[in-house]
Design a protein around this motif. Sequence first.
Motif, mmCIF file in Angstrom:
data_model
loop_
_atom_site.group_PDB
_atom_site.id
_atom_site.type_symbol
_atom_site.label_atom_id
_atom_site.label_comp_id
_atom_site.label_asym_id
_atom_site.label_seq_id
_atom_site.Cartn_x
_atom_site.Cartn_y
_atom_site.Cartn_z
ATOM 1 N N GLN A 163 82.947 -29.861 49.370
ATOM 2 C CA GLN A 163 81.645 -30.570 49.334
ATOM 3 C C GLN A 163 80.699 -30.113 50.444
ATOM 4 N N GLY A 164 80.887 -28.896 50.932
ATOM 5 C CA GLY A 164 79.931 -28.353 51.903
ATOM 6 C C GLY A 164 78.542 -28.318 51.286
ATOM 7 N N ASP A 165 77.512 -28.405 52.135
ATOM 8 C CA ASP A 165 76.161 -28.622 51.608
ATOM 9 C C ASP A 165 75.251 -27.396 51.581
ATOM 10 N N GLY A 166 75.332 -26.572 52.611
ATOM 11 C CA GLY A 166 74.297 -25.537 52.667
ATOM 12 C C GLY A 166 74.701 -24.259 53.378
ATOM 13 N N LEU A 167 73.787 -23.291 53.300
ATOM 14 C CA LEU A 167 73.980 -21.974 53.894
ATOM 15 C C LEU A 167 72.732 -21.650 54.721
ATOM 16 N N GLU A 168 72.939 -21.144 55.938
ATOM 17 C CA GLU A 168 71.804 -20.769 56.781
ATOM 18 C C GLU A 168 71.285 -19.417 56.288
ATOM 19 N N VAL A 169 70.314 -19.473 55.415
ATOM 20 C CA VAL A 169 69.778 -18.262 54.787
ATOM 21 C C VAL A 169 68.930 -17.489 55.795
ATOM 22 N N VAL A 170 68.057 -18.214 56.481
ATOM 23 C CA VAL A 170 67.209 -17.597 57.489
ATOM 24 C C VAL A 170 67.776 -17.926 58.867
ATOM 25 N N SER A 171 68.115 -16.881 59.624
ATOM 26 C CA SER A 171 68.674 -17.058 60.968
ATOM 27 C C SER A 171 68.034 -16.030 61.876
ATOM 28 N N GLY A 172 67.923 -16.376 63.160
ATOM 29 C CA GLY A 172 67.379 -15.431 64.133
ATOM 30 C C GLY A 172 68.174 -14.141 64.194
ATOM 31 N N SER A 173 69.447 -14.206 63.787
ATOM 32 C CA SER A 173 70.267 -12.991 63.854
ATOM 33 C C SER A 173 70.395 -12.303 62.488
ATOM 34 N N HIS A 174 69.568 -12.691 61.513
ATOM 35 C CA HIS A 174 69.614 -12.041 60.193
ATOM 36 C C HIS A 174 68.478 -11.040 60.023
ATOM 37 N N SER A 175 68.746 -10.004 59.250
ATOM 38 C CA SER A 175 67.693 -9.047 58.887
ATOM 39 C C SER A 175 66.988 -9.541 57.613
ATOM 40 N N PHE A 217 68.290 -20.220 68.917
ATOM 41 C CA PHE A 217 67.720 -19.990 70.259
ATOM 42 C C PHE A 217 68.691 -20.468 71.347
ATOM 43 N N HIS A 218 68.904 -19.606 72.368
ATOM 44 C CA HIS A 218 69.747 -19.972 73.518
ATOM 45 C C HIS A 218 68.974 -19.953 74.840
ATOM 46 N N CYS A 219 68.066 -18.984 74.995
ATOM 47 C CA CYS A 219 67.406 -18.832 76.300
ATOM 48 C C CYS A 219 66.106 -18.047 76.170
ATOM 49 N N PRO A 220 65.128 -18.342 77.030
ATOM 50 C CA PRO A 220 63.847 -17.638 76.961
ATOM 51 C C PRO A 220 63.967 -16.157 77.307
ATOM 52 N N GLU A 221 65.058 -15.777 77.977
ATOM 53 C CA GLU A 221 65.198 -14.381 78.433
ATOM 54 C C GLU A 221 65.469 -13.415 77.283
ATOM 55 N N ASN A 222 65.908 -13.937 76.130
ATOM 56 C CA ASN A 222 66.185 -13.054 74.998
ATOM 57 C C ASN A 222 64.941 -12.957 74.112
ATOM 58 N N PRO A 223 64.229 -11.827 74.193
ATOM 59 C CA PRO A 223 62.950 -11.729 73.458
ATOM 60 C C PRO A 223 63.135 -11.639 71.944
ATOM 61 N N TRP A 224 64.335 -11.369 71.475
ATOM 62 C CA TRP A 224 64.563 -11.174 70.036
ATOM 63 C C TRP A 224 64.664 -12.497 69.294
ATOM 64 N N ILE A 225 65.082 -13.525 70.017
ATOM 65 C CA ILE A 225 65.283 -14.815 69.347
ATOM 66 C C ILE A 225 64.441 -15.867 70.039
ATOM 67 N N GLU A 226 63.358 -16.257 69.377
ATOM 68 C CA GLU A 226 62.422 -17.218 69.967
ATOM 69 C C GLU A 226 62.199 -18.376 68.988
ATOM 70 N N LEU A 227 61.814 -19.506 69.524
ATOM 71 C CA LEU A 227 61.548 -20.687 68.706
ATOM 72 C C LEU A 227 60.242 -20.501 67.925
ATOM 73 N N GLY A 228 60.189 -21.038 66.725
ATOM 74 C CA GLY A 228 58.930 -21.089 65.978
ATOM 75 C C GLY A 228 58.472 -19.775 65.381
#
Length: 289
Positions: free
Chosen positions: A213-225, A249-260
């Motif tokens: 009964q799992g619900d969903g899949l993270e289709v869009v992720s900061g680590s996905h192409s 998102f983990h930290c502001p120092e990683n420019p590849w993964i940002e909020l928003g």
Amino acid sequence: MFCVYDLHSHSTASDGTLSPRALVQRAAEAGVEVLALTDHDTTAGIDEASEAAQSCGLVLIPGVEVSVSWNRQTVHLVGLNLDPHDSRLDAGLQKLRDFREWRAEEIGRRLDKAGISGAYEGALALAEGCLVSRTHFARFLVQSGIVEDERKVFKRFLVSGKPGHVPGEWASLEEAVGWIHAAGGQAVIAHPARYRMTRSKLRQLLKQFVALQGDGLEVVSGSHSRDDYVNMAKHARDFDLLASAGSDFHCPENPWIELGRLPRLPEGCKPVWQSWNLSAQTDLRSQLG
Ligand code: AMP
Ligand code: MN
Ligand code: MN
Ligand code: MN
């Protein structure tokens, strides 16, 4: 009504570097309207994040990222829109945190044997009383000048076959889905493209997840192409899973993964938030103007 969702993020309650309050403020400034705080194996940051969200005019979705062992590999489940104080959820997560404590000491002992002393104490100090993750070891080794960057620490010391690797069992898939559901949440497989599973292995995981009964899949992720978005959207459709989107998102120092900065879900996806009633929080927003 809401457009900008980010349903996967970390704070200092696990291996993020921003406090829950600072994370929420950064998300609001980045234009995020609905943010889920999903720390590894703990909901300790949720109350502070919820409070901060009220003053920032952002909707905070209580969440968690549960560590799971499946088929001799680690898989992460994001639990969304749950009761962070549910006793069954917390009892389950507590077992994982206990394992983390023992594992951190063991990583320290193994690194010591490999000629790196003080790593346990260093990681513990960086965790500042919250749970210890391999990320804290990686940060310690970088800050001590032993390794240039965190990625290299993982590669050289912390992954399977390397001196600081400690094998162990996290939750089973069934347990993790059960804890999330007990807390009234939705269970979502996090960053599915990160596991480097073959297509058939991934589909085996999805089949078992749906049976539980799992619900969903993270289709869009900061680590996905971009290709990953398309492929994962197809898998979600095939297995009738809801689709989620989160930066991780983990930290502001990683420019590849940002909020928003996430793209919208591909056409045809059913958003995991489609059944959420965000009106209570919305009322609060309008009261605040
Ligand atoms: P743990 O849950 O303590 O085993 O730590 C897993 C965390 O380490 C993940 O959530 C990531 O934040 C981080 N991580 C895993 N692999 C890597 C990597 N290759 N480079 C940098 N960070 C990583
Ligand atoms: Mn992490
Ligand atoms: Mn993860
Ligand atoms: Mn994560």
